[in-house]
Design a protein around this motif. Sequence first.
Motif, PDB file in Angstrom:
ATOM      1  N   ASP A 137       1.923 -52.522  53.400  1.00  7.46           N
ATOM      2  CA  ASP A 137       1.428 -53.879  53.582  1.00  7.46           C
ATOM      3  C   ASP A 137       0.053 -54.088  52.980  1.00  7.46           C
ATOM      4  O   ASP A 137      -0.533 -55.163  53.117  1.00  7.46           O
ATOM      5  N   LEU A 138      -0.520 -53.057  52.318  1.00  3.42           N
ATOM      6  CA  LEU A 138      -1.829 -53.193  51.705  1.00  3.42           C
ATOM      7  C   LEU A 138      -1.760 -52.630  50.296  1.00  3.42           C
ATOM      8  O   LEU A 138      -1.357 -51.476  50.090  1.00  3.42           O
ATOM      9  N   VAL A 139      -2.141 -53.453  49.319  1.00  2.00           N
ATOM     10  CA  VAL A 139      -2.092 -53.068  47.907  1.00  2.00           C
ATOM     11  C   VAL A 139      -3.518 -53.005  47.386  1.00  2.00           C
ATOM     12  O   VAL A 139      -4.310 -53.928  47.599  1.00  2.00           O
ATOM     13  N   ASP A 140      -3.853 -51.895  46.731  1.00  2.00           N
ATOM     14  CA  ASP A 140      -5.169 -51.703  46.137  1.00  2.00           C
ATOM     15  C   ASP A 140      -4.964 -51.125  44.742  1.00  2.00           C
ATOM     16  O   ASP A 140      -4.472 -50.004  44.593  1.00  2.00           O
ATOM     17  N   LEU A 141      -5.308 -51.927  43.713  1.00  2.00           N
ATOM     18  CA  LEU A 141      -5.109 -51.439  42.352  1.00  2.00           C
ATOM     19  C   LEU A 141      -6.239 -51.925  41.462  1.00  2.00           C
ATOM     20  O   LEU A 141      -6.918 -52.902  41.761  1.00  2.00           O
ATOM     21  N   GLU A 142      -6.456 -51.196  40.379  1.00  2.00           N
ATOM     22  CA  GLU A 142      -7.476 -51.531  39.393  1.00  2.00           C
ATOM     23  C   GLU A 142      -6.808 -51.707  38.035  1.00  2.00           C
ATOM     24  O   GLU A 142      -5.813 -51.033  37.729  1.00  2.00           O
ATOM     25  N   SER A 143      -7.407 -52.601  37.233  1.00  2.00           N
ATOM     26  CA  SER A 143      -6.814 -52.869  35.920  1.00  2.00           C
ATOM     27  C   SER A 143      -7.893 -53.402  34.988  1.00  2.00           C
ATOM     28  O   SER A 143      -8.845 -54.064  35.437  1.00  2.00           O
ATOM     29  N   ASP A 144      -7.736 -53.110  33.701  1.00  2.00           N
ATOM     30  CA  ASP A 144      -8.620 -53.685  32.691  1.00  2.00           C
ATOM     31  C   ASP A 144      -8.140 -55.091  32.348  1.00  2.00           C
ATOM     32  O   ASP A 144      -6.935 -55.359  32.303  1.00  2.00           O
ATOM     33  N   PHE A 145      -9.067 -55.991  32.100  1.00  2.00           N
ATOM     34  CA  PHE A 145      -8.712 -57.380  31.794  1.00  2.00           C
ATOM     35  C   PHE A 145      -9.629 -57.860  30.663  1.00  2.00           C
ATOM     36  O   PHE A 145     -10.837 -57.622  30.678  1.00  2.00           O
ATOM     37  N   VAL A 146      -8.988 -58.566  29.695  1.00  2.00           N
ATOM     38  CA  VAL A 146      -9.735 -59.117  28.565  1.00  2.00           C
ATOM     39  C   VAL A 146      -9.840 -60.623  28.754  1.00  2.00           C
ATOM     40  O   VAL A 146      -8.827 -61.329  28.844  1.00  2.00           O
ATOM     41  N   LYS A 147     -11.081 -61.130  28.851  1.00  2.00           N
ATOM     42  CA  LYS A 147     -11.325 -62.555  29.041  1.00  2.00           C
ATOM     43  C   LYS A 147     -11.043 -63.308  27.727  1.00  2.00           C
ATOM     44  O   LYS A 147     -10.988 -62.699  26.644  1.00  2.00           O
ATOM     45  N   PRO A 148     -10.836 -64.607  27.791  1.00  2.00           N
ATOM     46  CA  PRO A 148     -10.560 -65.381  26.567  1.00  2.00           C
ATOM     47  C   PRO A 148     -11.622 -65.221  25.495  1.00  2.00           C
ATOM     48  O   PRO A 148     -11.331 -65.323  24.301  1.00  2.00           O
ATOM     49  N   ASN A 149     -12.885 -64.918  25.888  1.00  2.00           N
ATOM     50  CA  ASN A 149     -13.942 -64.751  24.883  1.00  2.00           C
ATOM     51  C   ASN A 149     -13.988 -63.333  24.318  1.00  2.00           C
ATOM     52  O   ASN A 149     -14.889 -62.986  23.563  1.00  2.00           O
ATOM     53  N   GLY A 150     -13.020 -62.508  24.681  1.00  2.00           N
ATOM     54  CA  GLY A 150     -12.939 -61.154  24.151  1.00  2.00           C
ATOM     55  C   GLY A 150     -13.667 -60.112  24.983  1.00  2.00           C
ATOM     56  O   GLY A 150     -13.597 -58.912  24.677  1.00  2.00           O
ATOM     57  N   GLU A 151     -14.378 -60.510  26.033  1.00  2.00           N
ATOM     58  CA  GLU A 151     -15.118 -59.555  26.872  1.00  2.00           C
ATOM     59  C   GLU A 151     -14.128 -58.765  27.738  1.00  2.00           C
ATOM     60  O   GLU A 151     -13.227 -59.335  28.365  1.00  2.00           O
ATOM     61  N   LYS A 152     -14.317 -57.456  27.758  1.00  2.00           N
ATOM     62  CA  LYS A 152     -13.438 -56.588  28.529  1.00  2.00           C
ATOM     63  C   LYS A 152     -14.119 -56.259  29.873  1.00  2.00           C
ATOM     64  O   LYS A 152     -15.258 -55.809  29.911  1.00  2.00           O
ATOM     65  N   ILE A 153     -13.390 -56.497  30.969  1.00  2.00           N
ATOM     66  CA  ILE A 153     -13.933 -56.207  32.302  1.00  2.00           C
ATOM     67  C   ILE A 153     -12.927 -55.370  33.075  1.00  2.00           C
ATOM     68  O   ILE A 153     -11.757 -55.243  32.690  1.00  2.00           O
ATOM     69  N   ARG A 154     -13.437 -54.786  34.188  1.00  2.00           N
ATOM     70  CA  ARG A 154     -12.584 -53.999  35.094  1.00  2.00           C
ATOM     71  C   ARG A 154     -12.438 -54.797  36.377  1.00  2.00           C
ATOM     72  O   ARG A 154     -13.426 -55.222  37.009  1.00  2.00           O
ATOM     73  N   VAL A 155     -11.173 -55.044  36.804  1.00  2.00           N
ATOM     74  CA  VAL A 155     -10.884 -55.872  37.966  1.00  2.00           C
ATOM     75  C   VAL A 155     -10.180 -55.020  39.024  1.00  2.00           C
ATOM     76  O   VAL A 155      -9.253 -54.264  38.695  1.00  2.00           O
ATOM     77  N   ARG A 156     -10.635 -55.176  40.258  1.00  2.00           N
ATOM     78  CA  ARG A 156      -9.977 -54.510  41.386  1.00  2.00           C
ATOM     79  C   ARG A 156      -9.359 -55.568  42.278  1.00  2.00           C
ATOM     80  O   ARG A 156     -10.015 -56.552  42.643  1.00  2.00           O
ATOM     81  N   VAL A 157      -8.073 -55.365  42.613  1.00  2.00           N
ATOM     82  CA  VAL A 157      -7.320 -56.351  43.384  1.00  2.00           C
ATOM     83  C   VAL A 157      -6.897 -55.727  44.710  1.00  2.00           C
ATOM     84  O   VAL A 157      -6.271 -54.659  44.736  1.00  2.00           O
TER      85      VAL A 157
END
Length: 951
Positions: A384-404
């Motif tokens: 019942d609890l999900v914890d994951l991380e993923s790389d995400f590229v914003k529309p301006n090309g900036e790469k960030i790390r997102v934790r959900v």
Amino acid sequence: MASPLKRSNFFLLTAVGSTLIFMVIFLGFSFFNAIYQTQVQSRKDFLSQQTALASRGLESEVDRFLSETGFFADNVADRLNELKANPDRLVRTTRQLFNAFPGMIDNLWMDLGDSVLLFSLTSRNDFLAQKVSEGLPKSGGLESFIHLEREGVEFVFNLNLPKFSRGYVSIFYLDQGGEKFLYFDENLVSLDQGRDSIFLSSDQEAVRLAMEDISIGLKGIYPATWNDGVKGKVSGTLAQYPFNFSPSMGNAALIFLVPSENLTSGIYSTYLFVFFILAFLLVGMIAVFIFSLKSKFKADRLREKNLEEISSLFEQQNLLLKELKGFVFFHDYLGQITEVSEQVEEILGHTREDFIFSFKKDSNHPEANQVKAKVMELVAQGKDLVDLESDFVKPNGEKIRVRVFTKVIFNDEGRFERGFGLGIDITKQYLAQQEILQSETRLKNLIKNIPDTIFIYNREGIVVDFHVMDTEALLATAKETLGRNISEIVPHNQGELVTGAFKKAIQTRKIQTVQVFWNSPMGEKHYEMRFFFLDDNQVMSLSRDITSQKIWEKGLVEAMNAADQASQAKSQFLANMSHEIRTPMNGLLGIIDLLEGTKLGQIQKQYVEIIKNSGNTLLDIIRDILDYSKIESGKIEINKEIFDPAKEIHVQKEMLSGLAKKKGINLNVSVTYTKNLVFEGDKNKINQILLNLIGNALKFTPEGGQVTVQLGMEDIGSDLYFLSYEVQDTGIGISEENIHHLTQPFYQVDSSISKIFPGTGLGLAIAKRMIELLGGELKIESKLGHGSKFAFSIMVKKSEKEVHPGGNQGLTWKDVKEMGAEFPLRVLLAEDNELNQQLMTLMFEQLGFQYETVKSGKEAVEKVQDRDFDVVLMDVQMPDMNGLEATREIRKLKDKKGLIIIGLSANVFEEDQKEALKAGMDDYLTKPIRLAVLADKLEFYFRKVRGEEIS
């Protein structure tokens, strides 16, 4: 001026007012007294009614008991055969009688013809029924027995009327301090359980009158006095009501006692304070109104505060999301986003609409589909609890790390219903974590190159890991330690030391260091082991080879020992030199003192003065060198005694007043406090410091100048005070660059000055060290050509003891000398040096005392045994037997306990003087012996020997 009419009106109004006040007081007192008497009579009537009610009720209960026992006996007799066949029913029937009258029946004997049964009820409420062989008891006329006979059965009841009465009257209330009694069979029985504080007997007047009325059946109420074991003698009221105890047909009565204070209690609170109660109610109503109004305002403020807190909470939530760089979202069971916070646009660079659309069922957004797939996978696993991380590229090309983070909600049937979550930009944390991983890699590489041997242990001391430099010999040895206990891998004679440090590191969680050594083929090897507490399960040690350091330390210790020996040799040399110089100086200065007493010409007196001053200067130089040597070697000690600082500073002034007068200098002493206090401190060192500072001021102040000495005091609490001394002069002053060097030993400002003002340059150095030894600090202020100021403070403790005066303060030496013929002092001189012996002989002859001389300690002991002396002047250093040994032997003589022994020595160290006093000497004189000092000592002990009081 007031007119007679006004004065008469004033007196009239005063008289009328006084009369009205008196009348109000009188009416109030009369009203209260009437109420008081009414209340007292009412309380007495109530007490009498309580007594009558209890007595009639008790009499009725006894009558009912007799009736019930008759009915019980008839019932048993009628059903005798049935009850014999069923004993349990007989027991129940009997117990019902016991329970109906608790405490009335102690025992019941029942003769059934073929057997006798005994029924009783214990204190634990256990009902006992047993057969007895001795038959029915014989009442013998005792009034506590009732005997009933029925056809085929006999009953004997053993009654406990006082116990039953005690239980019955317990329901009748008496005020605190009251007590109930039963008058029965001409005895008074207390009916209050656990109370034995009231002592009542038939000898008391109220009891005697009550017994007379009871005997003729009259009730009554009487004033009574009794003794209370707690309060002592108590006055009150006794009420009695007679009644008939049917079983005995004897006189009986209940007697109730109430203290007078309880009879009158409540009158004041009922009547006198009615007004105050009404006023209190009025104040209470006003207070309730104010409190209600205040509560309303408080509730309004609380509501406003809650609204503010809620608004603040929303603001804080938005700020928190902004600080976390996060956004909140909600989704359904298909993984489609239903709502998202506005922060998503700032974090991901997409609008809320785009973000919601990317999670639609038919969307082909790769990152969104990846998150949906991961969530569905975990839901399928029942999580019942999900914890994951993923790389995400914003529309301006900036790469960030997102934790959900996603929280999945299931319905009652266990089906996935909906969920909500939080998305956070963790780019900075992710990069920091990567940096930490790189740091760990660097740390591991660093550990690999540490030359120390590292071992990791569990809490039991078992080696679980190690690290050594890549040396084959050490590596092989270290591998053998795996799985072994720490006590097994160190030399056995050092195992306890090492395991103790290991355990202490675990207990204290602090670094523990021990040193161990091994005997190897290459010689003795020393290691330093440091134990570190890593976590709750592991401890680490670092072992470093310190063999070379040990060799260096050994050399250092040997060098320190050599330095100590050199210091001791220097001290011994200075002591020997002092002794050797003071011995001839004793003869020189002693002869000068004697020479001053002869007739001399003017030029001869000048010559003698020059020799005397030169000798004193030489003594001062020797003393300064020895004092500084003792301070430098740390052998100087603090000797506390009781003294008066104000008195001592005037003594120092008197000692230096001759020098000040000779140079024409105005020497002033000022004490800023007025309290007459004495303190505990090292008086001699403080005086020596003052002598140095004042002497320096006089030395460097030109003719016609001024030297001011000031003493102040500051109370710092707990009987502790600061004594503040200041010595200020109008002398030549000191330049700023020389002030810092002034307290250095042997320092002179310049050569020209040293010629004008000779000295060793040790005076200020000694004063500074002594001040620091006493816990103070020497402060110097000076300006060239404008004089100097020396100041210091010493902490001392206030004393309640008195200062014991010492020395001679009465007769002059001329008086003592004239008394010598009539009251001679018998003096024995023990001195081995011929020169000193001649000098002392001349001094004794000039002073007029009888004396004898010996040349060794052994001769002194023999002489003391043969003859009686008042004073022995004992040289410390003598051949055959020294002065200390001779003193000990003399003190062993029983009849010589009061003999005065004064030590003579050229040794001036404090430890030498203490050793002499410890050996049994009464006093100690250091050479050179001055005539005035010797005269003062002999005068002091002359008074002591002759039993005179020293003023």
